[in-house]
Design a protein around this motif. Structure first.
Motif, PDB file in Angstrom:
ATOM      1  N   ASN A  53       7.374  20.706   0.314  1.00  0.00           N
ATOM      2  CA  ASN A  53       7.719  19.379  -0.190  1.00  0.00           C
ATOM      3  C   ASN A  53       9.194  19.284  -0.549  1.00  0.00           C
ATOM      4  OD1 ASN A  53       5.066  18.609   0.087  1.00  0.00           O
ATOM      5  ND2 ASN A  53       4.541  19.324  -1.975  1.00  0.00           N
ATOM      6  N   VAL A  54      10.044  19.349   0.459  1.00  0.00           N
ATOM      7  CA  VAL A  54      11.476  19.158   0.275  1.00  0.00           C
ATOM      8  C   VAL A  54      11.965  18.257   1.380  1.00  0.00           C
ATOM      9  CG1 VAL A  54      11.835  21.393  -0.820  1.00  0.00           C
ATOM     10  CG2 VAL A  54      12.032  21.192   1.652  1.00  0.00           C
TER      11      VAL A  54
ATOM     12  N   ASP B 296       4.811  16.567   7.058  1.00  0.00           N
ATOM     13  CA  ASP B 296       4.918  17.880   6.423  1.00  0.00           C
ATOM     14  C   ASP B 296       5.869  17.871   5.246  1.00  0.00           C
ATOM     15  OD1 ASP B 296       3.140  19.269   8.136  1.00  0.00           O
ATOM     16  OD2 ASP B 296       4.699  19.327   9.674  1.00  0.00           O
ATOM     17  N   MET B 297       6.673  16.814   5.130  1.00  0.00           N
ATOM     18  CA  MET B 297       7.617  16.719   4.027  1.00  0.00           C
ATOM     19  C   MET B 297       7.013  16.004   2.813  1.00  0.00           C
ATOM     20  SD  MET B 297       9.874  18.129   5.850  1.00  0.00           S
ATOM     21  CE  MET B 297      11.186  18.176   4.662  1.00  0.00           C
ATOM     22  N   VAL B 298       5.761  15.564   2.961  1.00  0.00           N
ATOM     23  CA  VAL B 298       5.147  14.708   1.949  1.00  0.00           C
ATOM     24  C   VAL B 298       4.091  15.484   1.169  1.00  0.00           C
ATOM     25  CG1 VAL B 298       3.805  12.595   1.595  1.00  0.00           C
ATOM     26  CG2 VAL B 298       5.561  12.673   3.369  1.00  0.00           C
TER      27      VAL B 298
ATOM     28  N   HIS C 191      18.682   9.455   4.327  1.00  0.00           N
ATOM     29  CA  HIS C 191      18.198   9.068   2.998  1.00  0.00           C
ATOM     30  C   HIS C 191      19.365   8.789   2.055  1.00  0.00           C
ATOM     31  CE1 HIS C 191      14.060   9.813   3.965  1.00  0.00           C
ATOM     32  NE2 HIS C 191      14.290  11.072   4.291  1.00  0.00           N
ATOM     33  N   TYR C 192      20.336   9.702   2.050  1.00  0.00           N
ATOM     34  CA  TYR C 192      21.483   9.528   1.157  1.00  0.00           C
ATOM     35  C   TYR C 192      22.339   8.338   1.575  1.00  0.00           C
ATOM     36  CZ  TYR C 192      20.135  14.258  -0.197  1.00  0.00           C
ATOM     37  OH  TYR C 192      19.432  15.347  -0.621  1.00  0.00           O
ATOM     38  N   LEU C 193      22.551   8.196   2.888  1.00  0.00           N
ATOM     39  CA  LEU C 193      23.373   7.090   3.380  1.00  0.00           C
ATOM     40  C   LEU C 193      22.733   5.742   3.064  1.00  0.00           C
ATOM     41  CD1 LEU C 193      25.810   6.058   4.978  1.00  0.00           C
ATOM     42  CD2 LEU C 193      24.447   6.343   7.073  1.00  0.00           C
ATOM     43  N   LEU C 194      21.440   5.618   3.363  1.00  0.00           N
ATOM     44  CA  LEU C 194      20.753   4.356   3.091  1.00  0.00           C
ATOM     45  C   LEU C 194      20.671   4.088   1.590  1.00  0.00           C
ATOM     46  CD1 LEU C 194      17.871   4.538   5.728  1.00  0.00           C
ATOM     47  CD2 LEU C 194      19.923   3.121   5.808  1.00  0.00           C
TER      48      LEU C 194
ATOM     49  N   CYS D  90      14.994   7.591  -2.114  1.00  0.00           N
ATOM     50  CA  CYS D  90      16.003   8.153  -1.216  1.00  0.00           C
ATOM     51  C   CYS D  90      16.614   9.427  -1.779  1.00  0.00           C
ATOM     52  CB  CYS D  90      17.112   7.125  -0.957  1.00  0.00           C
ATOM     53  SG  CYS D  90      16.683   5.841   0.235  1.00  0.00           S
ATOM     54  N   PHE D  91      16.812   9.458  -3.096  1.00  0.00           N
ATOM     55  CA  PHE D  91      17.488  10.602  -3.714  1.00  0.00           C
ATOM     56  C   PHE D  91      16.520  11.578  -4.390  1.00  0.00           C
ATOM     57  CE2 PHE D  91      20.891   7.437  -3.529  1.00  0.00           C
ATOM     58  CZ  PHE D  91      21.907   8.194  -2.955  1.00  0.00           C
ATOM     59  N   ASN D  92      15.226  11.351  -4.222  1.00  0.00           N
ATOM     60  CA  ASN D  92      14.238  12.240  -4.863  1.00  0.00           C
ATOM     61  C   ASN D  92      13.141  12.637  -3.884  1.00  0.00           C
ATOM     62  OD1 ASN D  92      14.669  12.452  -8.054  1.00  0.00           O
ATOM     63  ND2 ASN D  92      15.292  10.403  -7.373  1.00  0.00           N
TER      64      ASN D  92
END
Length: 378
Positions: A7-8, A32-34, A57-60, A118-120
């Motif tokens: 989960n990363v 797989d990231m969820v 994610h960071y850009l948006l 987006c940041f978490n």
């Protein structure tokens, strides 16, 4: 090679046949990231795609923060000026302020959750109830803005095209139309709570919206309902009223030129009439620009929805579905500039309330044009 779910949202360092590699292992999917407790909220369609690069994610998230600040500043300014300046409280400006309120609330209900996700971790991490609230508020305030744009067009149509037929809208009628706009938005947005469609995470999983991926008839029928009622119908009204406005102005200009030619004079207008016509031409230019921007803003999202329901779903990737939604929300930034801050009376009020804002709008001393400008929503 099975490395198990992690989960990363960052690329993984893993040991492959060629040594240690930095990236996502082959076969790794977005799901797989969820975390396991979030997976039931997500449509299986997104499991076909690899994880989105964390850069997105960071850009948006950063883009959304910028849009949020601009939207709060612009729409908040319009609401504040309307509340403190009696000269702005005309029926036409009631629609402008309602648009500012809707855009303000839309961005306020959307960007905190979006940025947080987006940041978490880069997935919807706030639970099913928050997902439904996020999607419902986005829908109702987004539709509130759409219907108000149509109402603004109708008001301009009454002022310019139907001026000689007593077509000006009163404050009571304007208030009734605004209530109708919100009733329309609510009547469309509420259906997923009653089983017709549902609100689920979409795209890169940092936001929630209507389900436009499932292929059952219930989902498809609601998608068609949305496309007709939220895209085709408002667009038809907007194009009709603004085309009538432009046509009326062109016809009026042509008639004046012909009459002036017959009388062998350069211009038939008094100063007040000239000011009025200048204001109307300015409105027409703004109207044409708004139709163009409206198409640019909402057509990509409508295209993604229709593709997800009836077209090639493989082309609806996480990023393809995420970007149109972000583009649509840019309307909350340019709407206050298009409909309020660019107008002379709002600019005069802005100049009086905040002199340091560097707005230099000349005051019109022609008393005969005051009523005309007021009726034109200036």
């Amino acid at each position: 090679m099975d490395i198990g779910p992690i989960n990363v949202s960052h690329p993984l360092a893993y040991k492959g046949s060629g040594g240690v590699n930095f990236g996502y292992p082959e076969g790794y999917t977005l799901m797989d990231m969820v975390p396991d407790d979030v997976k039931p909220l997500i449509h299986p369609h997104w499991s076909k795609f690899p994880p989105v690069n964390p850069m997105w994610h960071y850009l948006l998230g950063v883009i959304f923060i910028i849009l949020g600040i601009l939207s709060f500043f612009g729409n908040g300014m319009v609401i504040y000026l309307f509340s403190c300046k009696k000269s702005l409280r005309s029926p036409a400006n009631m629609f402008v302020v309602n648009l500012a309120f809707s855009d303000f609330m839309m961005m306020g209900s959307q960007f905190p959750m979006y940025v947080w996700n987006c940041f978490n971790g880069g997935y919807w991490a706030l639970g099913a109830l928050s997902c439904q609230i996020h999607a419902f508020t986005g829908a109702i305030f987004g539709l509130g803005s759409l219907t108000t744009l149509a109402a603004i067009g109708y008001d301009r149509y009454c002022v310019i095209v139907k001026a000689f037929d007593g077509g000006h809208i009163s404050s009571t009628k304007a208030f009734f139309i605004i209530l109708l706009c919100w009733a329309y938005a609510t009547a469309i947005s509420i259906w997923p709570f009653f089983g017709w469609n549902s609100y689920i995470p979409e795209g890169i999983l940092t936001s929630c919206s209507f389900d436009y991926i499932s292929r059952d008839w219930g989902t498809r029928s609601f998608g068609l309902f949305l496309f007709i009622m939220c895209y085709c119908f408002p667009l038809t009204i907007i194009i009709f009223v603004y085309s009538q406005i432009v046509g009326a102005i062109r016809a009026h200009e042509k008639a004046l030129r012909e009459q002036a030619k017959k009388m062998n004079v350069e211009n038939l207008r008094s100063n007040a009439d000239a000011n009025k016509q200048s204001a109307e031409v300015r409105i027409a230019k703004v109207a044409v620009s708004n139709v163009f921007l409206w198409l640019l803003t909402w057509t990509p999202y409508a295209a993604v929805v229709m593709t997800g329901l009836f077209g090639d779903q493989d082309s609806v990737t996480p990023l393809v579905s995420a970007l149109p939604g972000l583009i649509a929300k840019t309307a909350s930034v340019y709407n206050p500039m298009m409909f309020a801050i660019s107008h002379p009376k709002f600019r005069l009020a802005l100049q009086e309330v905040w002199p340091w804002f560097c707005v230099h709008e000349p005051k019109d001393d022609d008393s005969k044009s005051t009523r005309t400008e007021s009726e034109s929503g200036k």
